[in-house]
Design an enzyme around this catalytic site. Structure first.
Site, short mmCIF file in Angstrom:
data_model
loop_
_atom_site.label_atom_id
_atom_site.label_comp_id
_atom_site.label_asym_id
_atom_site.label_seq_id
_atom_site.Cartn_x
_atom_site.Cartn_y
_atom_site.Cartn_z
N ASP A 1 -17.11 7.29 -2.09
CA ASP A 1 -15.85 7.21 -1.35
C ASP A 1 -15.61 8.58 -0.71
O ASP A 1 -16.30 9.56 -1.04
CB ASP A 1 -14.71 6.84 -2.33
CG ASP A 1 -13.39 6.54 -1.62
OD1 ASP A 1 -13.38 6.34 -0.39
OD2 ASP A 1 -12.35 6.54 -2.31
N CYS B 1 -16.39 1.71 0.41
CA CYS B 1 -15.21 0.92 0.76
C CYS B 1 -14.81 1.10 2.23
O CYS B 1 -14.14 0.24 2.79
CB CYS B 1 -14.05 1.29 -0.16
SG CYS B 1 -13.51 3.00 -0.02
N GLN C 1 -10.18 -4.01 -3.19
CA GLN C 1 -11.50 -3.58 -2.73
C GLN C 1 -12.58 -4.03 -3.72
O GLN C 1 -13.68 -4.44 -3.33
CB GLN C 1 -11.53 -2.06 -2.57
CG GLN C 1 -12.85 -1.52 -2.07
CD GLN C 1 -13.14 -1.93 -0.64
OE1 GLN C 1 -12.32 -1.73 0.24
NE2 GLN C 1 -14.31 -2.51 -0.38
N ARG D 1 0.88 -1.18 0.00
CA ARG D 1 0.00 0.00 0.00
C ARG D 1 0.91 1.21 0.00
O ARG D 1 1.69 1.42 0.94
CB ARG D 1 -0.92 0.01 1.23
CG ARG D 1 -1.65 1.35 1.37
CD ARG D 1 -2.76 1.35 2.38
NE ARG D 1 -3.92 0.65 1.88
CZ ARG D 1 -5.15 0.77 2.39
NH1 ARG D 1 -5.37 1.57 3.43
NH2 ARG D 1 -6.15 0.09 1.88
N ARG E 1 -13.66 -8.46 2.22
CA ARG E 1 -12.23 -8.23 1.95
C ARG E 1 -11.44 -9.47 2.34
O ARG E 1 -10.51 -9.89 1.64
CB ARG E 1 -11.72 -7.01 2.76
CG ARG E 1 -12.31 -5.67 2.36
CD ARG E 1 -11.90 -5.24 0.95
NE ARG E 1 -10.46 -5.19 0.78
CZ ARG E 1 -9.67 -4.18 1.17
NH1 ARG E 1 -10.19 -3.12 1.75
NH2 ARG E 1 -8.37 -4.23 0.96
N HIS F 1 -7.34 0.68 -6.43
CA HIS F 1 -7.55 -0.14 -5.22
C HIS F 1 -8.26 -1.45 -5.64
O HIS F 1 -9.42 -1.69 -5.29
CB HIS F 1 -8.39 0.64 -4.21
CG HIS F 1 -8.40 0.07 -2.83
ND1 HIS F 1 -7.59 -0.98 -2.44
CD2 HIS F 1 -9.14 0.38 -1.73
CE1 HIS F 1 -7.83 -1.27 -1.17
NE2 HIS F 1 -8.77 -0.47 -0.73
N1 NVA Z 1 -9.86 6.84 -1.70
C1 NVA Z 1 -9.53 6.41 -0.36
C2 NVA Z 1 -9.78 4.94 -0.19
C3 NVA Z 1 -9.50 4.39 1.19
C4 NVA Z 1 -9.72 2.93 1.32
C5 NVA Z 1 -8.07 6.75 -0.07
O1 NVA Z 1 -7.22 6.54 -0.95
O2 NVA Z 1 -7.78 7.25 1.01
N1 CP Z 2 -11.28 0.00 2.42
C1 CP Z 2 -10.01 -0.06 2.86
O1 CP Z 2 -9.08 -0.34 2.12
O2 CP Z 2 -9.90 0.18 4.19
P1 CP Z 2 -8.54 0.38 5.01
O3 CP Z 2 -7.96 1.70 4.58
O4 CP Z 2 -8.98 0.38 6.44
O5 CP Z 2 -7.60 -0.75 4.70
#
Ligand code: NVA
Ligand code: CP
Length: 301
Positions: free
Chosen positions: A218, A258, A133, A103, A286, A130
């Site tokens: 989101d 998500c 997800q 990540r 997930r 992502h």
């Molecule tokens: N768009 C959000 C998704 C989090 C799971 C982010 O990148 O922070």
């Molecule tokens: N939806 C998701 O990826 O959540 P986290 O940021 O908690 O991993």
């Protein structure tokens, strides 16, 4: 060649559908209490340059269920945060562990990492995509409403990593994606060109939700955009998923997010905690969907 999972385009359509079937089977196996340990002695490395609750816990739990092990690696206490070249980190880690989940911010960095890894690399979120997800989201739709092919999904909000992954999902799973997004926050132009047969852009929520079988949204400010929170709250003020918006969709439409969610920003409390919301099943999935992915990538056929 090593099979990575950096975007939904890395697997073919049949394999993506098979992953849903397998995720549902693995869910049943776990719920029945049966011990199933196909990854005994295997290790997943997990690099987190950004915060996470669901992703970390689902991957770590999945590896534990499978009889394997997961190692959490953060830039604070590894050499990643001290400037060791990405290529070198990938070479070294992939000589020790059996799969690596990353990540991070920059999608190109992830691509470079994958190029230099001898073991499968999984995208656990970049600024651009992502895909993990989406595996859970597709499983959740299937469980609640059956095959998503030919259906209409409406994504309301920022043209961000979630939006981009929905655009890829639209062409891979064969659904129409309506995106309601304010000007200035559009998804990536080249991805839009590639997916234009499946994706429609709207400047208001009302038109975008007509005929929708599923609504999703989101956060308005993603990780790394915290300083833009105030300006984004203004830009997205008319793009909240609330009861009025849900009422314009198909009657049996379901709502997904998500998570983490900001109640009364991108979604009203009444919708996320309401009868059409499937967000808790989605979050749980997930675990199951990523177990199916780990099995696919880590067990040589
Ligand atoms: N768009 C959000 C998704 C989090 C799971 C982010 O990148 O922070
Ligand atoms: N939806 C998701 O990826 O959540 P986290 O940021 O908690 O991993």
């Amino acid at each position: 060649m090593t099979q990575h999972f950096l975007t939904l385009m890395d697997l073919d359509k049949a394999t993506l559908k098979q992953l849903i079937t397998r995720a549902i089977e693995l869910k049943e196996i776990q719920k029945s209490g049966e011990i199933f340990e196909p990854l005994k002695n295997k290790v997943l490395g997990m690099i987190f340059d950004k915060a996470s609750t669901r992703t970390r816990v689902s991957f770590e739990t999945g590896m534990a269920h499978f009889g394997g092990h997961a190692i959490f690696l953060s830039p604070r206490d590894t050499q990643f945060g001290r400037g060791e070249p990405v290529e070198d980190s990938a070479r070294v880690l992939s000589r020790m562990v059996d799969c690596i989940m990353v990540r991070t911010f920059d999608h190109e960095m992830l691509e470079t990492f994958a190029e230099h890894s001898n073991v499968p690399v999984i995208n656990a979120l970049t600024d651009m995509y992502h895909p993990c997800q989406l595996l859970a989201d597709m499983q959740t739709y299937f469980e609640h409403r059956g095959d998503i092919t030919g259906k209409t999904v409406t994504y309301i909000g920022d043209g961000n990593n979630m939006c981009h992954s929905y655009m890829n999902a639209a062409r891979q799973y064969g659904f129409t994606l309506n995106v309601a997004v304010p000007e200035g926050y559009d998804p990536d132009a080249s991805l839009l060109e590639e997916t234009k047969d499946y994706v429609n852009i709207f400047r208001n929520t009302k038109d975008a939700v007509a005929g929708a079988d599923m609504i999703t949204t989101d956060v308005w400010a993603s990780m790394g955009q915290e300083e833009e929170q105030a300006i984004r709250e203004k830009a997205f003020a008319d793009f909240q998923v609330n009861d009025e918006v849900m009422a314009l969709a198909n009657r049996d439409a379901i709502f997904m997010h998500c998570l983490p969610a900001h109640r009364e920003e991108e979604v009203s409390t009444s919708v996320i905690d309401g009868p059409q919301s499937v967000v808790w099943d989605q979050a749980e999935n997930r675990l199951h969907a990523q177990k199916a992915l780990l099995e696919l990538l880590m067990i040589k056929k």
